[in-house]
Design a protein around this motif. Structure first.
Motif, PDB file in Angstrom:
ATOM      1  N   ALA A  88       6.510  -0.735  -2.846  1.00 15.48           N
ATOM      2  CA  ALA A  88       5.368  -1.489  -3.364  1.00 15.48           C
ATOM      3  C   ALA A  88       5.824  -2.666  -4.216  1.00 15.48           C
ATOM      4  O   ALA A  88       5.256  -3.765  -4.136  1.00 15.48           O
ATOM      5  N   LEU A 123       0.815  -1.223   0.000  1.00  9.83           N
ATOM      6  CA  LEU A 123       0.000   0.000   0.000  1.00  9.83           C
ATOM      7  C   LEU A 123       0.843   1.266   0.000  1.00  9.83           C
ATOM      8  O   LEU A 123       0.288   2.371  -0.007  1.00  9.83           O
ATOM      9  N   SER A 124       2.165   1.101   0.032  1.00  4.52           N
ATOM     10  CA  SER A 124       3.048   2.267   0.069  1.00  4.52           C
ATOM     11  C   SER A 124       2.960   3.064  -1.233  1.00  4.52           C
ATOM     12  O   SER A 124       2.798   2.507  -2.322  1.00  4.52           O
ATOM     13  N   SER A 125       3.075   4.372  -1.082  1.00  8.34           N
ATOM     14  CA  SER A 125       3.069   5.236  -2.274  1.00  8.34           C
ATOM     15  C   SER A 125       4.417   5.236  -2.980  1.00  8.34           C
ATOM     16  O   SER A 125       4.528   5.724  -4.111  1.00  8.34           O
ATOM     17  N   LEU A 126       5.439   4.700  -2.322  1.00  4.20           N
ATOM     18  CA  LEU A 126       6.764   4.592  -2.938  1.00  4.20           C
ATOM     19  C   LEU A 126       6.810   3.348  -3.815  1.00  4.20           C
ATOM     20  O   LEU A 126       6.565   2.232  -3.335  1.00  4.20           O
ATOM     21  N   LYS A 127       7.119   3.511  -5.076  1.00 11.55           N
ATOM     22  CA  LYS A 127       7.071   2.397  -6.016  1.00 11.55           C
ATOM     23  C   LYS A 127       8.057   1.292  -5.651  1.00 11.55           C
ATOM     24  O   LYS A 127       7.767   0.102  -5.846  1.00 11.55           O
ATOM     25  N   LYS A 169     -11.948   5.775   2.836  1.00 11.78           N
ATOM     26  CA  LYS A 169     -10.880   6.721   3.167  1.00 11.78           C
ATOM     27  C   LYS A 169     -11.358   7.806   4.114  1.00 11.78           C
ATOM     28  O   LYS A 169     -10.571   8.379   4.874  1.00 11.78           O
TER      29      LYS A 169
END
Length: 229
Positions: free
Chosen positions: A46, A39-43, A122
């Motif tokens: 993820a 779920l991390s926004s860092l590719k 959310k």
């Protein structure tokens, strides 16, 4: 009926329960870490989480058990030798079994937890932050209780599979109830008697697990049906 091997098989059953509970505890921790990575926004993070779940779910459990046990033991000894420790390190089968099962089912649970977190609107977290709660309180007081409710069905399935998969750990020498039953069957030449007894014990374990997990699901669903009405 069991020719004096009943107490031995019960001892193995107790070891099996300990193995399952300890492995699931490790799997929950790894599953939460894996879900956080997915779920991390860092590719990069993820991709790391996705690689972990894809790799583990794509390889048979028995292959992973043998690979991690024998390969891991060889790796530990190579590292120890490189550090100047010449004595052979023999990994305890119970520790190896816990690490192996936890590592395998952590990948499955990471997908279960990820789906459960994504099912939470959310606005729930946003409302908590707007109310003045810290990010930690929002996570533990708002997100986790709802995540548990969504995750219980998938968690139940993974727990039942894990309890049955503990039988595979006997191949690395752990004296669980499958190991004890095989020894008794070899000694008495009555494999059907002992393996049907082990099957009954596994069925009893999974039945009790279903009852407890259904009670847990009802606990986390309190007020849900009333709200829907």
């Amino acid at each position: 009926m069991l020719h004096g091997y009943g107490s031995s098989i019960l001892d193995g059953a107790w070891l099996t329960i300990n193995l399952a509970l300890t492995s699931m505890s490790l799997a929950i921790v790894l599953g939460l870490i894996g879900a956080a990575l997915r779920l991390s926004s860092l590719k990069g993070l993820a991709l790391l989480g996705e690689s972990y779940t894809t790799l583990i779910r794509g390889i048979p459990d028995l292959v992973l058990i043998l690979l991690i046990f024998y390969g891991g033991q060889d790796l530990v000894n190579r590292i120890a030798l490189a550090l100047g420790y010449s004595r052979y390190i023999d990994i305890n089968p119970f520790v190896a079994g816990v690490c192996t099962m936890g590592f395998i089912f952590g990948a499955y649970l990471s997908e279960t937890f990820r789906g459960a977190f994504m099912a939470i609107p959310k606005g729930q977290a946003e409302a908590g932050l707007a109310y003045g709660m810290s990010a930690g309180k929002v996570f533990w007081r708002i997100l986790v209780p709802q995540m548990v409710r969504f995750a219980i069905p998938g968690f139940t399935n993974n727990w039942l599979v894990l309890t049955k998969s503990t039988a595979l750990i006997s191949v690395i020498g752990l004296q669980d109830m499958m190991f004890k039953a095989k020894n008794a069957a070899d000694a008495t030449h009555q494999p059907f008697t002992f393996f049907i007894a082990v099957a009954a014990l596994y069925l009893l374990l999974t039945s009790l697990s279903l009852v407890l997990l259904r009670c847990l699901e009802k606990h986390y669903s309190v007020g849900l049906k009333a709200a829907e009405l």
